[in-house]
Design an enzyme around this catalytic site. Structure first.
Site, PDB file in Angstrom:
ATOM      1  N   SER A  31      66.147  -2.447  81.736  1.00 59.86           N
ATOM      2  CA  SER A  31      65.892  -3.088  80.439  1.00 59.86           C
ATOM      3  C   SER A  31      65.135  -4.389  80.708  1.00 59.86           C
ATOM      4  O   SER A  31      65.600  -5.236  81.480  1.00 59.86           O
ATOM      5  CB  SER A  31      67.222  -3.372  79.732  1.00 59.86           C
ATOM      6  OG  SER A  31      67.000  -4.058  78.517  1.00 59.86           O
ATOM      7  N   ASP A  98      68.997  -4.635  71.452  1.00 56.99           N
ATOM      8  CA  ASP A  98      69.670  -3.383  71.087  1.00 56.99           C
ATOM      9  C   ASP A  98      69.868  -2.483  72.308  1.00 56.99           C
ATOM     10  O   ASP A  98      70.873  -1.773  72.419  1.00 56.99           O
ATOM     11  CB  ASP A  98      68.861  -2.642  70.016  1.00 56.99           C
ATOM     12  CG  ASP A  98      69.016  -3.265  68.627  1.00 56.99           C
ATOM     13  OD1 ASP A  98      70.031  -3.977  68.418  1.00 56.99           O
ATOM     14  OD2 ASP A  98      68.139  -3.061  67.774  1.00 56.99           O
ATOM     15  N   GLU A  99      68.887  -2.496  73.211  1.00 60.42           N
ATOM     16  CA  GLU A  99      69.043  -1.776  74.479  1.00 60.42           C
ATOM     17  C   GLU A  99      70.273  -2.269  75.227  1.00 60.42           C
ATOM     18  O   GLU A  99      71.066  -1.490  75.761  1.00 60.42           O
ATOM     19  CB  GLU A  99      67.808  -1.999  75.376  1.00 60.42           C
ATOM     20  CG  GLU A  99      66.725  -0.980  75.221  1.00 60.42           C
ATOM     21  CD  GLU A  99      65.605  -1.198  76.234  1.00 60.42           C
ATOM     22  OE1 GLU A  99      64.665  -0.393  76.235  1.00 60.42           O
ATOM     23  OE2 GLU A  99      65.675  -2.165  77.036  1.00 60.42           O
ATOM     24  N   LEU A 100      70.408  -3.579  75.254  1.00 61.38           N
ATOM     25  CA  LEU A 100      71.534  -4.196  75.956  1.00 61.38           C
ATOM     26  C   LEU A 100      72.871  -3.765  75.343  1.00 61.38           C
ATOM     27  O   LEU A 100      73.835  -3.482  76.070  1.00 61.38           O
ATOM     28  CB  LEU A 100      71.404  -5.720  75.925  1.00 61.38           C
ATOM     29  CG  LEU A 100      72.486  -6.510  76.677  1.00 61.38           C
ATOM     30  CD1 LEU A 100      72.510  -6.131  78.146  1.00 61.38           C
ATOM     31  CD2 LEU A 100      72.251  -8.007  76.514  1.00 61.38           C
TER      32      LEU A 100
END
Length: 517
Positions: A31, A98-100
């Site tokens: 990420s 949001d990935e996190l």
């Protein structure tokens, strides 16, 4: 080792678990904020990963949008290791945030590993959303709801607490990238240890201790493990180290502390230095490591998340030299193993797991696994109730059960019967043992004389009942076991006692008596 009761002062609870077996589609998922690192640090990292045979999910063909695409979420879930590459503008992207969230969610539910790289940003700024990193975060949140801000803030705090690589402007990036790739390779190649699979009751012990360790807590924590010698403290701690070490930046299992000091005497300054050198050598994996002062542990480990297990601690002074909580980085765990619970109290250790004795069922299983390679006695002349008597004689101490079990390994049924007889006889008083020996000896001599079979297989004669009664009358009320039990023990020997069998019995009897003393 076996399941036992425990006592602790912790009210938190959790359980040791691992993700269900899964075939990972990608080895790693990274990420990152593209404009900061895609054509610089990340491209070099990807090249090194390719050299090391490490696959990384590639999102180049994916179109960015306001929400994560289903294909991206699927890629995150199917990756074994997550690498969060935090740069100054990472928090300027709601996509990255949001990935996190998805990464941390998978870590919690599926057990994937998260590694962090702080690229030109201070970990503290990530945790607290301050500095340039905080400015970018606030600008992103200005267009979002308070709920979204709270979720992202919590996620950044969590990831900021994960010890990782800190890359600054003047660092040798090529060297650091090579080291990162090596670290990822080691984690990918790590397989769950099978060394402790046969330890009876181990899972219950580990679950209880893990609830005290509270591994997700981001402060330093110290936990004690106490119990008598031979109860299995060190074995439990080794299994714990095998299970948890990969979750820490550095770790070590430090033993042989006793050799560094004499019980009851103060440690010399040189011995204190030696203990710290031993610890740092193991933690840092550096041979012949030397220090010049007692502040070295704090110098080297103050910013590292470490797991340190100290085995066979015998004095408070050893803990004062090795286990000051202020010396270690956030999230560190120190486990102290000792027979002396007072040492733990004196050092202020409140979370203590006391290793209790195994249940009767588990104790029997420990003995049988060592003796026969299975959880119960095999079909043959060795009976279950006889094994239970041996377990009772051992006091259910795991080490004794294991040692006694090994004495029976590979023996014939006749030899096992004689061995059981020898161990059971040790539970008699000295007078009762004398009576039993006399009974066996008289029977051999009498039968040999009458049958002329040169002390081959003999059987008790009716006259011995009178001899037994006469001896019992002389011993009187001091006899500590029923005469019928003594006679039963002697009777058990007749079918299998030959000249060699008798010698084996006495050899086993006396060698065990010497071990017991």
């Amino acid at each position: 080792m076996a399941a036992s009761t425990s006592s602790s002062s912790s009210s938190s609870s959790s359980s040791i678990s691992s993700p269900s077996p899964c075939t990972w589609r990608y080895m790693t998922f990274t990420s990152f904020h593209g404009p900061d690192v895609r054509n610089t640090f990340l491209s070099h990292l990807r090249k090194q990963f390719n050299t090391n045979g490490i696959t990384m999910f590639d999102d180049k063909r994916m179109e960015r949008s306001q929400t994560l695409a289903p294909t991206l979420k699927q890629a995150i879930r199917e990756s074994k290791i997550y690498i969060v590459l935090l740069s100054k503008n990472y928090a300027s992207s709601s996509w990255c945030l949001d990935e996190l969230l998805e990464i941390l969610n998978c870590k919690e539910k599926r057990g994937q590993r998260v590694m962090t790289i702080f690229y030109g940003v201070n970990p503290s700024d990530v945790r607290k959303q301050t500095g340039e990193f905080g400015i970018a975060f606030n600008e992103t949140c200005a267009r979002k709801t308070e709920e979204e801000r709270t979720k992202w803030s919590h996620a950044l705090t969590c990831v900021g607490n994960i010890t990782g690589v800190h890359v600054q402007d003047r660092d040798d990036e090529a060297n650091m990238i090579e080291k990162i790739a090596t670290d990822v390779s080691e984690k990918l190649n790590a397989t769950e240890s099978k060394d402790f699979d046969d330890i009876v009751g181990l899972k219950a012990h580990l679950t209880e201790i893990e609830s005290l360790l509270y591994v997700d807590y981001d402060k330093v924590k110290i936990v004690g493990i106490s119990g008598p010698a031979g109860i299995g403290k060190s074995t439990i701690a080794r299994a714990l180290h095998s299970l948890l070490s990969s979750s820490f930046n550095l770790s070590c299992f430090m033993e042989n502390l006793i050799s560094e000091s004499n019980p009851g005497s103060s440690l010399e300054y040189s011995s204190k230095l030696s203990l710290q050198e031993q610890l740092l050598s193991q933690v840092l994996n550096l041979k012949d490591f030397r220090i010049r002062h007692l502040g070295a542990i704090q110098e080297w480990l103050h910013d590292q998340r470490v797991l340190i297990i100290l085995d066979d601690v015998t004095s408070l002074e050893q803990l004062e030299v090795l286990a000051n909580m202020k010396w270690f980085g956030p999230g560190s765990r120190i486990i102290v193993i000792t027979e002396d619970k007072d040492i733990l109290v004196q050092h202020g250790i409140k979370d203590v797991y006391h290793v209790g004795f195994p249940s009767d069922a588990d104790a029997l299983k420990i003995f049988c696994l060592s003796a026969f390679g299975q959880a119960s006695p095999p079909d043959g002349s060795v009976k279950l109730h006889e094994c239970e008597m041996v377990v009772k004689y051992c006091g259910s101490l795991p080490l004794n059960l294991h040692v006694l079990g090994l004495a029976f390994r590979g023996r014939s049924d006749d030899e096992c019967n004689l061995g059981l007889l020898g161990f059971l006889c040790l539970s008699l008083s000295e007078k009762s043992q004398t009576l039993l020996y006399y009974l066996i000896g008289c029977s051999f001599l009498e039968n040999a004389k009458e049958t002329g079979n040169d002390l081959d297989i003999c059987h008790p004669s009716g006259d011995l009942t009178k001899i037994l009664a006469d001896l019992a009358e002389e011993i009187g009320d001091d006899l500590d076991i029923e005469l019928g039990q003594i006679f039963e023990l002697a009777n058990k020997a007749w079918p299998t006692l030959t000249r060699n069998g008798m010698e084996y019995l006495f050899e086993l009897w006396f060698s065990k008596a010497e071990y017991n003393n």
